[in-house]
Design a protein around this motif. Structure first.
Motif, PDB file in Angstrom:
ATOM      1  N   THR A  18      16.872   2.930  -0.242  1.00 28.22           N
ATOM      2  CA  THR A  18      15.668   3.742  -0.323  1.00 28.22           C
ATOM      3  C   THR A  18      14.491   2.803  -0.510  1.00 28.22           C
ATOM      4  O   THR A  18      14.666   1.589  -0.633  1.00 28.22           O
ATOM      5  N   VAL A  19      13.285   3.348  -0.541  1.00 29.99           N
ATOM      6  CA  VAL A  19      12.079   2.534  -0.712  1.00 29.99           C
ATOM      7  C   VAL A  19      11.401   2.952  -2.004  1.00 29.99           C
ATOM      8  O   VAL A  19      11.148   4.141  -2.229  1.00 29.99           O
ATOM      9  N   GLY A  28      17.755   5.672   8.657  1.00 24.33           N
ATOM     10  CA  GLY A  28      18.206   4.301   8.425  1.00 24.33           C
ATOM     11  C   GLY A  28      18.588   4.051   6.983  1.00 24.33           C
ATOM     12  O   GLY A  28      19.545   3.328   6.692  1.00 24.33           O
ATOM     13  N   ASP A  29      17.845   4.651   6.050  1.00 23.22           N
ATOM     14  CA  ASP A  29      18.175   4.505   4.634  1.00 23.22           C
ATOM     15  C   ASP A  29      19.480   5.214   4.295  1.00 23.22           C
ATOM     16  O   ASP A  29      20.293   4.704   3.519  1.00 23.22           O
ATOM     17  N   LEU A  30      19.669   6.400   4.865  1.00 25.32           N
ATOM     18  CA  LEU A  30      20.908   7.145   4.617  1.00 25.32           C
ATOM     19  C   LEU A  30      22.113   6.353   5.119  1.00 25.32           C
ATOM     20  O   LEU A  30      23.156   6.287   4.455  1.00 25.32           O
ATOM     21  N   SER A  53      13.222  13.361   7.688  1.00 24.36           N
ATOM     22  CA  SER A  53      14.307  12.910   6.823  1.00 24.36           C
ATOM     23  C   SER A  53      13.777  12.481   5.457  1.00 24.36           C
ATOM     24  O   SER A  53      14.368  12.798   4.418  1.00 24.36           O
ATOM     25  N   ILE A  54      12.651  11.755   5.449  1.00 29.64           N
ATOM     26  CA  ILE A  54      12.060  11.306   4.183  1.00 29.64           C
ATOM     27  C   ILE A  54      11.644  12.500   3.332  1.00 29.64           C
ATOM     28  O   ILE A  54      11.867  12.532   2.117  1.00 29.64           O
ATOM     29  N   ILE A  55      11.034  13.491   3.965  1.00 32.11           N
ATOM     30  CA  ILE A  55      10.550  14.666   3.243  1.00 32.11           C
ATOM     31  C   ILE A  55      11.702  15.496   2.682  1.00 32.11           C
ATOM     32  O   ILE A  55      11.656  15.974   1.542  1.00 32.11           O
TER      33      ILE A  55
END
Length: 242
Positions: free
Chosen positions: A149-150, A142-144, A131-133
């Motif tokens: 975001t980080v 979890g961010d979505l 997902s991050i990529i």
């Protein structure tokens, strides 16, 4: 490194560096090391106290589970009270923020924590990594879900070059009223501005710009960021040869 560009309601533009995948993995590893160390410490203390010798297996399991609860809630508790950072994120200069760049809420941290079951513990983290990529803003599931975001909190080493470029060249003064400012005042303004920029806190920059307007008796016609930049350049240009 991917960027997250934010234009605030006060028309202050911030450019965030999204956290790299490597930095996020290292931060996660540090946090897991802390959690494992805590759980081993609790186990050692309970063994040393002799509690296990006085209880049946279910009571022993219950006691150890009780003392292990802080480890379970570690990400949620620290991100909530450290403004989006765990110890691992802090060491790696990372921070959880909303998509608009502002501080996330306790509810959003909770959503991220709950979704870590999917992101981290299913398929050995493959879902979260994928997902991050694939996400344009570096978001795991979890961010979505939490609309976060980080980002990297490292200050760009070229900050002074980008904000105060050509400060040494000849230039006409935009605000001659800077003569009212002492060197101490100008340095204080720059320090506060740098702090606001580092924290990505546009409220600090807006308040500083408003205060400078009051001190100089001028009305800015630019964004707070550009106004402060111009005042600092004017002050330097006016006093550099004195």
């Amino acid at each position: 490194m991917n960027k997250l560009l934010i234009n605030t309601p006060q028309n202050v533009k911030f450019e965030y560096n999204l956290a790299t995948l490597g930095a996020r993995i290292l931060a996660f590893g540090i946090d897991q090391l802390i959690i494992i160390s805590y759980m081993l410490l609790m186990l050692f203390l309970l063994l040393y106290s002799g509690v296990f010798n006085l209880s049946d297996s279910w009571t022993t399991f219950g006691l150890y589970s009780l003392f292990s609860l802080p480890a379970l809630f570690y990400p949620l508790i620290l991100e909530t009270f450290l403004s989006g950072q765990t110890l691992g994120k802090k060491l790696m200069h990372l921070k959880v923020v909303k998509i608009d760049g502002t501080r996330a809420t306790a509810y959003q941290y909770f959503i991220r924590w709950v979704c870590s079951i999917i992101d981290v513990f299913l398929c050995f983290g493959a879902i979260g990594l994928s997902s991050i990529i694939l996400s344009k803003k570096g978001q795991r599931i979890g961010d979505l879900a939490a609309e976060t975001t980080v980002i990297s909190t490292k200050v760009n080493t070229t900050l002074n070059h980008t904000l105060f470029a050509e400060i040494t060249t000849e230039r006409s003064l935009t605000y001659p009223q800077v003569i009212k400012l002492s060197d101490f005042d100008a340095n204080a303004i720059k320090d506060i501005f740098d702090k606001g920029y580092k924290r990505k806190d546009y409220n600090i920059i807006l308040a500083l710009a408003t205060r400078i307007e009051e001190l100089l008796g001028v009305k800015r016609e630019k964004s707070p960021e550009e106004f402060i930049d111009t005042v600092i350049k004017d002050h330097y240009a006016l006093f550099r040869d004195k």
